[in-house]
Design an enzyme around this catalytic site. Structure first.
Site, PDB file in Angstrom:
ATOM      1  N   ASP A 122       0.822  -1.334   0.132  1.00 61.86           N
ATOM      2  CA  ASP A 122      -0.041  -0.161   0.035  1.00 61.86           C
ATOM      3  C   ASP A 122       0.931   1.240  -0.107  1.00 61.86           C
ATOM      4  OD1 ASP A 122      -2.305   1.643  -0.056  1.00 61.86           O
ATOM      5  OD2 ASP A 122      -3.268   0.545   1.478  1.00 61.86           O
ATOM      6  N   GLU A 177     -17.753  10.286   4.798  1.00 64.50           N
ATOM      7  CA  GLU A 177     -17.017   8.871   4.967  1.00 64.50           C
ATOM      8  C   GLU A 177     -16.188   8.649   3.602  1.00 64.50           C
ATOM      9  OE1 GLU A 177     -19.876   5.589   5.111  1.00 64.50           O
ATOM     10  OE2 GLU A 177     -20.626   6.319   3.108  1.00 64.50           O
TER      11      GLU A 177
END
Length: 719
Positions: A258, A461
């Site tokens: 990542d 969100e």
């Protein structure tokens, strides 16, 4: 359109690595032999620079296609991944991913024709996200297919197959299973957090989808997560990367970190002292591609004796195989995908597919009979903060185009001539109106129907750096909808009998208790993509019947759940939540009515290593055609002191039935599906009777109380 231009290469035409008729491994080895140490390392970074002397252009490994080609050229915007999960339709997932990969190749071909080699420009797509949505507070749960490993595995495998194509030699694009493993927040802590999971939870919940994508989907890449799992950073985790991924599952693709995760090895997790040691550790543990710049220190690691150059060669060989399999060294028109052109991008067929996904994803949570509405009533009033919001269509990791259908646009386009439709926003997204003068509620009540488009969007969100209105780096630690929206809904309801249809956008569970009480109907749309408005209109006005099912439990409150930081499954998801939820997993209403009279089993007793055949008849006893998601669950007899699921989804199928029609659905329960996972993470045969449930929702009393049909059940005796 070829990735590698050969016109000006002198002396390279005979190079073995350029000959597509040579064996793949020989070509890879030949290219590596021509590279210096620094050049090798440069090709292990997500933004790999050009190597002029070999006429190798720059290559961007980092691309996104979560629900359409993202962050790139205009493309079809499909519903967010959680919406695709709500379809319970792996064939649909395959078709969507096939359309996305067609557009990905077309966009790539057009860019390379103009000599554009830019970030988000390659054919390696870091999708799908197959983490388990274990807690509704996680802002990135919208990227997943929900809380269940069976559903996640089936949708994920189909999506990978659609992306990668079925050519025996070439990948259409390369897919990536992320984030490996045991990763679902908290966002603020992800660069240092240690997620602790028992062997049972690992094998029963967190690893099955990754295993399925590797062994069934042949996924080309796996992304290691930011966090640690059981004390070791995921991008330096011996158990995950070596013992399980490489040795047990025989994964032969490449592992990518990542972005910035290798710096976390020394900055967050502090398992090494500096960048050079982090680079060496990640390489040794099995990370081939670095999203970031940590691997620029690999030459220093070689000079310091921390690693050998031969280890770099081995890792680079794995990585380069992907580029060769994409046809990037094989000249023009080498792959069957090189002629895909811009005509496929956001084509009529792809827009129709985006609408189909949206229609099948939306979940009807309540309907007291007001829906479907007639499209020829005297007047409709549309209001709410998300009626004209493009953000409410997108979610995160999105693409864009110039034909986005907002919910207001869809509703206006569906109303028949002679009827009126009025719109006022009425309320802000997440704060009270500054101007106290409010003309909306009074006018709304003087109509035949009020459609309130409310909920949340990606500004509240999502991922830590994108949710710009979130106080918690994208997570939602407050489970409630913004209070001002509830207050607005109360004003609309007060003293009025005008039907209210609440259309709710969002990518995660929300506290909808008051919405459910105040509204006559509640339709959950998720983030429905470019055709979202048209799909909402089709459902509200009855051109189609809702058929989406919840891929995640909606608890009544966060008080029903363990602490957010806890990764133990006890008390989590439908499988272990003993408290009564607001909306159960698998729940969703329809305008049709489906009945399940009985379940037939091929045997009354489990026999070792033998499958069990299951048959159930479904009848549409309603007055409208509809599609039903037939769901099969098991309930095992709980062994004393063990952690045993209350229910476990094992299979599902979509069926379409005309009014009065019936069909028989058949399932095969394999010995693996019938087994339990014990505390050691081992599969064991059932020790007691097993209940087999077939129905259109989780077979609980709460589902029936909300309007779901009672599931049929049969029992298997233990052997």
């Amino acid at each position: 359109m070829a990735w590698l231009s050969l016109q000006n290469v002198q002396g390279q035409q005979q190079a073995l690595y350029l000959n597509p008729n040579q064996p793949l491994n020989a070509r890879v080895s030949d290219l590596i032999a021509k590279l210096t140490l620094e050049e090798k390392v440069s090709q292990m970074l997500d933004q790999s620079p050009a190597i002029q002397r070999l006429n190798i252009p720059a290559y961007s490994w980092w691309n996104e296609a979560l629900h359409g080609v993202g962050r790139s050229a205009p493309a079809t915007v499909f519903p967010q991944a959680i919406g695709l999960g709500a379809t319970f339709d792996d064939d649909l997932a395959l078709r969507e991913a096939t359309a996305i990969s067609d557009e990905a190749r077309a966009v790539y071909n057009a860019a390379i024709a103009k000599n554009h080699y830019v970030k988000y420009g390659g054919l390696t797509f870091w999708t799908p996200n197959i983490n388990i949505f274990r807690d509704p507070r996680w802002g990135r749960g919208q990227e997943t297919y929900g809380e269940d490993p069976t559903l996640t595995s089936r949708i994920g495998v189909a999506f990978v197959k659609g992306l990668q194509g079925n050519d025996p030699k070439y990948l259409k694009v390369a897919a990536c299973a992320k984030h490996y493993a045991v990763h679902s927040g908290p966002e603020k802590l992800r660069h240092e957090f240690n997620a602790q999971a028992s062997p049972q939870d690992l094998r029963e919940t967190y690893l099955p989808a990754f295993k399925a994508l590797v062994k069934e989907g042949n996924v080309e890449a796996v992304m290691c997560a930011y966090n640690s799992t059981n004390g070791e950073p995921c991008c330096g985790n011996t158990f995950l990367l070596q013992d399980v991924l490489r040795k047990e599952w025989k994964f032969r693709g490449h592992v990518v970190s990542d972005c910035g995760a290798l710096d976390d090895l020394y900055e967050g997790h502090k398992v090494v002292k500096n960048k050079t040691e982090a680079a060496a550790l990640a390489l040794q543990r099995g990370v081939e591609l670095n999203c970031g710049d940590t691997y620029t220190k690999l030459p220093d690691a070689v000079r310091q004796g921390l690693i050998k150059e031969s280890q770099i060669d081995s890792a680079l060989a794995i990585l380069l195989r992907t580029r060769f399999k994409l046809g990037l060294f094989d000249g023009q028109n080498a792959t069957p995908y090189d002629r895909l052109g811009p005509e496929v991008v956001n084509s009529t067929a792809h827009r129709a597919l985006a609408k189909e996904v949206a229609l099948k994803s939306m979940v009807l949570l309540k309907n007291n009979g007001v829906l479907p509405l007639r499209p020829d009533l005297g007047k409709y009033f549309v209001t709410g903060p998300n009626a004209t919001s493009v953000e409410a269509l997108l979610g995160n990791y999105y693409g864009v185009n110039g034909q986005m259908s907002t919910i207001l646009e869809g509703l206006v386009g569906a109303v028949q001539p002679g009827s009126q439709i009025e719109y006022k926003q009425g309320a802000l997204l997440d704060r009270p109106n500054i101007n106290p003068i409010d003309w909306t509620t009074g006018e709304a009540k003087q109509t035949n129907a009020i459609i309130v488009v409310m909920g949340i969007t990606g500004v509240l969100e999502g991922e830590e750096g994108e949710s710009i209105a979130s106080a918690h780096a994208g997570d939602r630690l407050d489970y409630n909808l913004p209070k001002n929206q509830i207050d607005f809904l109360k004003k609309l309801r007060q003293g009025s009998k005008t039907p209210i249809i609440a259309v709710v956008t969002g990518g995660s569970p929300m506290n909808l208790a008051e919405v459910h009480e105040l509204a006559d109907a509640v339709l959950l749309t998720w983030y429905p993509g470019e055709e979202g408005g048209n799909a909402v209109a089709d459902l509200i006005f009855g051109k189609a019947s809702p058929s989406g099912k919840l891929p995640i439990t909606f608890p009544k409150s966060l008080d029903q759940l363990p602490a957010y930081e806890s990764y133990g499954m006890k008390g989590r998801t439908y499988r272990y939540l003993e408290a009564e939820p607001m909306y159960p997993f698998g729940y969703g209403l329809s305008y049709a009515k489906f009945e399940y009279p009985s379940v037939k089993l091929s045997t009354k007793k489990i026999v070792k290593n033998k499958p069990v055949e299951v048959e159930a008849t479904i009848t549409n006893t309603g007055k409208m055609e509809g599609e039903e998601v037939v769901q099969l669950y098991l309930t095992h007899t709980a062994a004393k002191g063990s952690q045993t699921p209350l229910y476990a989804l094992k299979s599902f199928k979509r069926v379409k039935l005309q009014p009065g029609a019936s069909t028989t659905v058949k399932f095969t329960l394999t010995p693996e599906q019938l087994a339990l996972i014990n505390e050691k993470g081992e599969a064991v045969a059932p020790s007691g009777p097993v209940k087999v449930w077939v129905g259109g929702s989780l077979p609980t009393q709460r589902s029936q109380d909300l309007g779901a049909t009672k599931a049929a059940m049969a029992t298997l005796a233990a052997r």
